[in-house]
Design a protein around this motif. Structure first.
Motif, PDB file in Angstrom:
ATOM      1  N   PHE A 100       0.820  -1.202   0.000  1.00 32.86           N
ATOM      2  CA  PHE A 100       0.000   0.000   0.000  1.00 32.86           C
ATOM      3  C   PHE A 100       0.862   1.262   0.000  1.00 32.86           C
ATOM      4  N   ALA A 101       0.212   2.410  -0.168  1.00 38.26           N
ATOM      5  CA  ALA A 101       0.922   3.676  -0.315  1.00 38.26           C
ATOM      6  C   ALA A 101       1.809   3.987   0.891  1.00 38.26           C
ATOM      7  N   THR A 341       2.208  -9.351  -7.181  1.00 41.98           N
ATOM      8  CA  THR A 341       2.262  -8.270  -6.203  1.00 41.98           C
ATOM      9  C   THR A 341       1.629  -7.031  -6.811  1.00 41.98           C
ATOM     10  N   VAL A 342       0.724  -6.419  -6.079  1.00 45.94           N
ATOM     11  CA  VAL A 342       0.091  -5.171  -6.507  1.00 45.94           C
ATOM     12  C   VAL A 342       0.688  -4.037  -5.679  1.00 45.94           C
ATOM     13  N   VAL A 343       1.361  -3.117  -6.358  1.00 35.63           N
ATOM     14  CA  VAL A 343       1.945  -1.949  -5.697  1.00 35.63           C
ATOM     15  C   VAL A 343       0.977  -0.790  -5.930  1.00 35.63           C
ATOM     16  N   HIS A 344       0.316  -0.346  -4.874  1.00 32.53           N
ATOM     17  CA  HIS A 344      -0.736   0.650  -5.002  1.00 32.53           C
ATOM     18  C   HIS A 344      -0.167   2.049  -5.188  1.00 32.53           C
ATOM     19  N   ALA A 345      -0.899   2.859  -5.943  1.00 29.22           N
ATOM     20  CA  ALA A 345      -0.480   4.234  -6.210  1.00 29.22           C
ATOM     21  C   ALA A 345      -0.438   5.042  -4.919  1.00 29.22           C
ATOM     22  N   ALA A 346       0.500   5.982  -4.853  1.00 34.86           N
ATOM     23  CA  ALA A 346       0.627   6.835  -3.675  1.00 34.86           C
ATOM     24  C   ALA A 346      -0.525   7.823  -3.576  1.00 34.86           C
ATOM     25  N   ASP A 347      -1.054   8.253  -4.707  1.00 35.27           N
ATOM     26  CA  ASP A 347      -2.122   9.259  -4.741  1.00 35.27           C
ATOM     27  C   ASP A 347      -3.304   8.681  -5.511  1.00 35.27           C
ATOM     28  N   ARG A 348      -4.263   8.131  -4.783  1.00 35.30           N
ATOM     29  CA  ARG A 348      -5.418   7.468  -5.409  1.00 35.30           C
ATOM     30  C   ARG A 348      -6.192   8.425  -6.307  1.00 35.30           C
ATOM     31  N   GLU A 349      -6.513   9.616  -5.793  1.00 37.09           N
ATOM     32  CA  GLU A 349      -7.350  10.533  -6.545  1.00 37.09           C
ATOM     33  C   GLU A 349      -6.661  10.989  -7.828  1.00 37.09           C
ATOM     34  N   ALA A 350      -5.360  11.262  -7.733  1.00 35.71           N
ATOM     35  CA  ALA A 350      -4.626  11.700  -8.922  1.00 35.71           C
ATOM     36  C   ALA A 350      -4.592  10.594  -9.968  1.00 35.71           C
ATOM     37  N   GLU A 351      -4.429   9.347  -9.530  1.00 37.48           N
ATOM     38  CA  GLU A 351      -4.413   8.247 -10.494  1.00 37.48           C
ATOM     39  C   GLU A 351      -5.772   8.101 -11.176  1.00 37.48           C
ATOM     40  N   LEU A 352      -6.858   8.176 -10.394  1.00 36.59           N
ATOM     41  CA  LEU A 352      -8.179   8.022 -10.988  1.00 36.59           C
ATOM     42  C   LEU A 352      -8.498   9.159 -11.961  1.00 36.59           C
ATOM     43  N   GLU A 353      -8.057  10.370 -11.626  1.00 39.60           N
ATOM     44  CA  GLU A 353      -8.283  11.493 -12.536  1.00 39.60           C
ATOM     45  C   GLU A 353      -7.501  11.309 -13.833  1.00 39.60           C
ATOM     46  N   PHE A 356      -9.479   8.310 -15.670  1.00 32.97           N
ATOM     47  CA  PHE A 356     -10.885   8.454 -16.036  1.00 32.97           C
ATOM     48  C   PHE A 356     -11.357   9.903 -16.129  1.00 32.97           C
ATOM     49  N   GLY A 357     -10.476  10.850 -15.834  1.00 31.82           N
ATOM     50  CA  GLY A 357     -10.844  12.253 -15.859  1.00 31.82           C
ATOM     51  C   GLY A 357     -10.035  13.025 -16.873  1.00 31.82           C
ATOM     52  N   PRO A 358     -10.020  14.345 -16.738  1.00 32.72           N
ATOM     53  CA  PRO A 358      -9.339  15.184 -17.726  1.00 32.72           C
ATOM     54  C   PRO A 358      -7.837  15.306 -17.537  1.00 32.72           C
ATOM     55  N   ALA A 359      -7.319  14.854 -16.378  1.00 31.08           N
ATOM     56  CA  ALA A 359      -5.888  15.026 -16.116  1.00 31.08           C
ATOM     57  C   ALA A 359      -5.064  14.322 -17.184  1.00 31.08           C
ATOM     58  N   ALA A 360      -4.050  15.008 -17.689  1.00 30.13           N
ATOM     59  CA  ALA A 360      -3.213  14.447 -18.749  1.00 30.13           C
ATOM     60  C   ALA A 360      -1.947  13.814 -18.189  1.00 30.13           C
ATOM     61  N   ARG A 361      -1.432  14.349 -17.091  1.00 28.21           N
ATOM     62  CA  ARG A 361      -0.179  13.853 -16.527  1.00 28.21           C
ATOM     63  C   ARG A 361      -0.462  12.695 -15.573  1.00 28.21           C
ATOM     64  N   ARG A 362       0.209  11.583 -15.803  1.00 29.74           N
ATOM     65  CA  ARG A 362      -0.027  10.381 -15.000  1.00 29.74           C
ATOM     66  C   ARG A 362       0.970  10.304 -13.844  1.00 29.74           C
ATOM     67  N   PRO A 363       0.504  10.260 -12.600  1.00 30.39           N
ATOM     68  CA  PRO A 363       1.422  10.056 -11.486  1.00 30.39           C
ATOM     69  C   PRO A 363       1.922   8.616 -11.482  1.00 30.39           C
ATOM     70  N   ARG A 364       2.769   8.313 -10.520  1.00 30.39           N
ATOM     71  CA  ARG A 364       3.208   6.912 -10.435  1.00 30.39           C
ATOM     72  C   ARG A 364       2.001   6.023 -10.208  1.00 30.39           C
ATOM     73  N   PRO A 365       1.798   5.051 -11.099  1.00 30.74           N
ATOM     74  CA  PRO A 365       0.531   4.313 -11.124  1.00 30.74           C
ATOM     75  C   PRO A 365       0.545   3.104 -10.199  1.00 30.74           C
ATOM     76  N   THR A 366      -0.642   2.524 -10.031  1.00 28.13           N
ATOM     77  CA  THR A 366      -0.734   1.182  -9.466  1.00 28.13           C
ATOM     78  C   THR A 366      -0.165   0.205 -10.488  1.00 28.13           C
ATOM     79  N   VAL A 367       0.756  -0.636 -10.042  1.00 26.25           N
ATOM     80  CA  VAL A 367       1.436  -1.568 -10.945  1.00 26.25           C
ATOM     81  C   VAL A 367       1.279  -2.981 -10.407  1.00 26.25           C
ATOM     82  N   THR A 368       0.889  -3.897 -11.276  1.00 27.42           N
ATOM     83  CA  THR A 368       0.854  -5.318 -10.935  1.00 27.42           C
ATOM     84  C   THR A 368       2.138  -5.969 -11.435  1.00 27.42           C
TER      85      THR A 368
END
Length: 505
Positions: A100-101, A341-353, A356-368
């Motif tokens: 987890f984060a 192993t699932v490494v969860h994103a540090a910033d959930r809201e930023a990843e979801l945006e 699925f939202g308008p944000a263009a820049r991808r933070p460090r993602p959830t990675v399997t």
């Protein structure tokens, strides 16, 4: 010929050699029909592909198999050899490890409620396991209510009942002066699990499918339940071996394959499907046509033809794809390493945006991170094959190199010395998925889910054109290996038994 049932031996043309199409082909051939599969690429399996280099081998599609009973049924119904006689199917234990984060880690035993409860209590604190266990009880109720109509039966004509009725029995939640019940998966996590890391565990099952937990109905609780109840499985040699086994079963049942044969049109005669036309101008007559292709492709093949009637489920274009990084490493896989192993994103809201939202820049993602203990995937001792995957938007033409490097950085948290061990890497993008499957942007279909106004239902397997059927992940019951396999069973049943077919037993 009657439009609703096969009289004696029929000629059946199948467009595409994805897993749902192969399942239908094998079942129809066993029923005594002449089946020809037309595949525009040079191989079978749809998204279940393999990449090989320098003695390393990697799955480039799904890496694990949920609900193997679907494929066991396929092999039982199409021949004497069971699935386990054709592939080496093994349970993965632990089912998954989650990081987890905040750095907390937990390894979840495979298909063991008591083991999962104990592991969560130890990692996240007393009471966490009990809350997750209670959630799984409610998720089972949702599964029991939707299993038949959403997986084992043709889509109901009154599908609106599935769209409007929420099968998940949410717990009443008092907020100020109001009592509410969770309507989305994110609300289930916030109001019922009441622990950010448990919520992240829950939501990861939706995000993995390309679903936004903030808008996905609570009925998606069936996704973690399926994994819990039926276990997580792996096929030795990689899941491409499952595709090989299904293809060989088709060949053994005299299914004909035409590779490099692109279908450019579905033919009609006297108001029903009558065959297919190929890119070279060849016409192949057929009594039934099965289309295992994405909705946009099927629209092109049937230009000018209305495939669905008023009030039927429309095609639901998927918006998510996958980015995969294949890593060839020197050095042995350490003893006791988790397969997944699932490494969860540090910033959930930023990843979801970003997803699925308008944000263009991808933070460090959830990675399997998949690290299979499988000698068949490496050139010999002292090597390891590691696969990283993350969900990305299905956007054509985008460059993914920066995100791929980001994924490797995330994976370093759980693969010590990764960059020092790295021999080479290969990136597989949504464009590669589009090449393999024909889906625009490399989009990956999601499994069908109830509620949510029907947004996550898929078009029925039958169409308004008699003799033309949809099969595979873009039709009912949707994406994923179990669902694609069931679509093959449903289409075969509808053709062999006619419109009175009520589903798999």
């Amino acid at each position: 010929m009657a439009a609703d049932k096969v009289p004696g031996m029929a000629r059946i043309a199948v467009i595409g050699a994805g897993m749902g199409a192969l399942a239908a082909a094998a079942r129809l051939a066993v029923a005594g029909h002449r089946v020809v599969v037309y595949e525009r690429t040079d191989t079978y399996g749809g998204a279940l592909r393999r990449f090989e280099r320098d003695g390393f081998a990697f799955d480039t599609g799904p890496g694990l198999l949920p609900l193997p009973a679907v494929h066991r049924d396929l092999f039982v119904k199409t021949g004497k050899e069971p699935l386990e006689a054709c592939v080496d199917l093994v349970q993965v234990d632990p089912s998954s490890r989650h990081v987890f984060a905040d750095g907390t880690e937990v390894a979840l035993p495979n298909a063991s409620r008591a083991g999962v409860v104990a592991a969560l209590d130890e990692a996240l604190g007393s009471g966490a396991g009990e809350r997750w266990g209670d959630f799984l009880v409610r998720a089972r109720e949702a599964w029991d209510r939707t299993r038949r109509p959403l997986l084992e039966e043709p889509l109901w004509p009154n599908w609106q009942v599935l769209a409007e009725r929420e099968p998940y029995p949410a717990v009443p939640h008092k907020r100020l002066l109001r009592t509410r019940r969770a309507g989305t998966l994110a609300e289930v996590g916030a109001w019922e699990l009441r622990e950010p890391r448990l919520a992240a565990l829950l939501e990861s099952h939706a995000v993995e499918q390309g679903l936004d937990p903030r808008t996905t109905p609570a009925s998606a609780a069936v996704l973690p339940y399926m994994e819990h109840a039926f276990g997580t499985w792996y096929v030795r040699g990689g899941l491409r071996e499952l595709a090989r086994a299904v293809y060989e079963r088709c060949v053994a049942r005299r299914v004909e394959f035409r590779f490099g044969a692109e279908v450019t049109g579905v033919l009609e005669k006297d108001g029903r499907a009558s065959g297919v036309e190929l890119a070279d101008g060849t016409v192949a007559e057929a009594d039934f046509v099965l289309a295992g292709v994405a909705p946009g492709v099927l629209d092109r093949l049937t230009a000018g033809t209305v495939l669905r009637g008023e009030g039927e489920v429309p095609p639901r274009p998927a918006t998510a794809s996958r980015l995969t990084v294949l890593l060839a490493l020197r050095g042995d896989r350490p003893e006791g390493t988790a397969h997944r192993t699932v490494v969860h994103a540090a910033d959930r809201e930023a990843e979801l945006e970003a997803l699925f939202g308008p944000a263009a820049r991808r933070p460090r993602p959830t990675v399997t991170v998949l690290r299979p203990d499988d000698p068949a995937l490496v050139p010999g001792p002292g090597h390891e094959a590691v696969t990283l995957t993350t969900v990305v938007p299905a956007r054509p033409g985008e460059s993914w190199s920066d995100l791929a490097e980001n994924m490797i950085t995330v994976a370093e948290r759980v693969v010590p010395g990764l960059r020092d061990r790295l021999l080479w890497q290969e990136v597989r993008t949504p464009a590669d998925i589009a090449d393999a499957t024909g889906a625009e942007g490399g989009a990956v279909p999601v499994p069908a889910l109830a509620a949510g106004d029907g947004r996550l239902l898929h078009p029925s397997n039958s169409t308004r054109v008699p003799g033309l059927f949809r099969v595979g992940g873009w039709a009912h019951p949707g994406g994923g290996l179990p669902h694609a396999g069931m679509s093959g069973a449903l289409v075969a049943g509808l053709i062999v038994e006619g419109p009175d077919f009520r589903g798999s037993q």
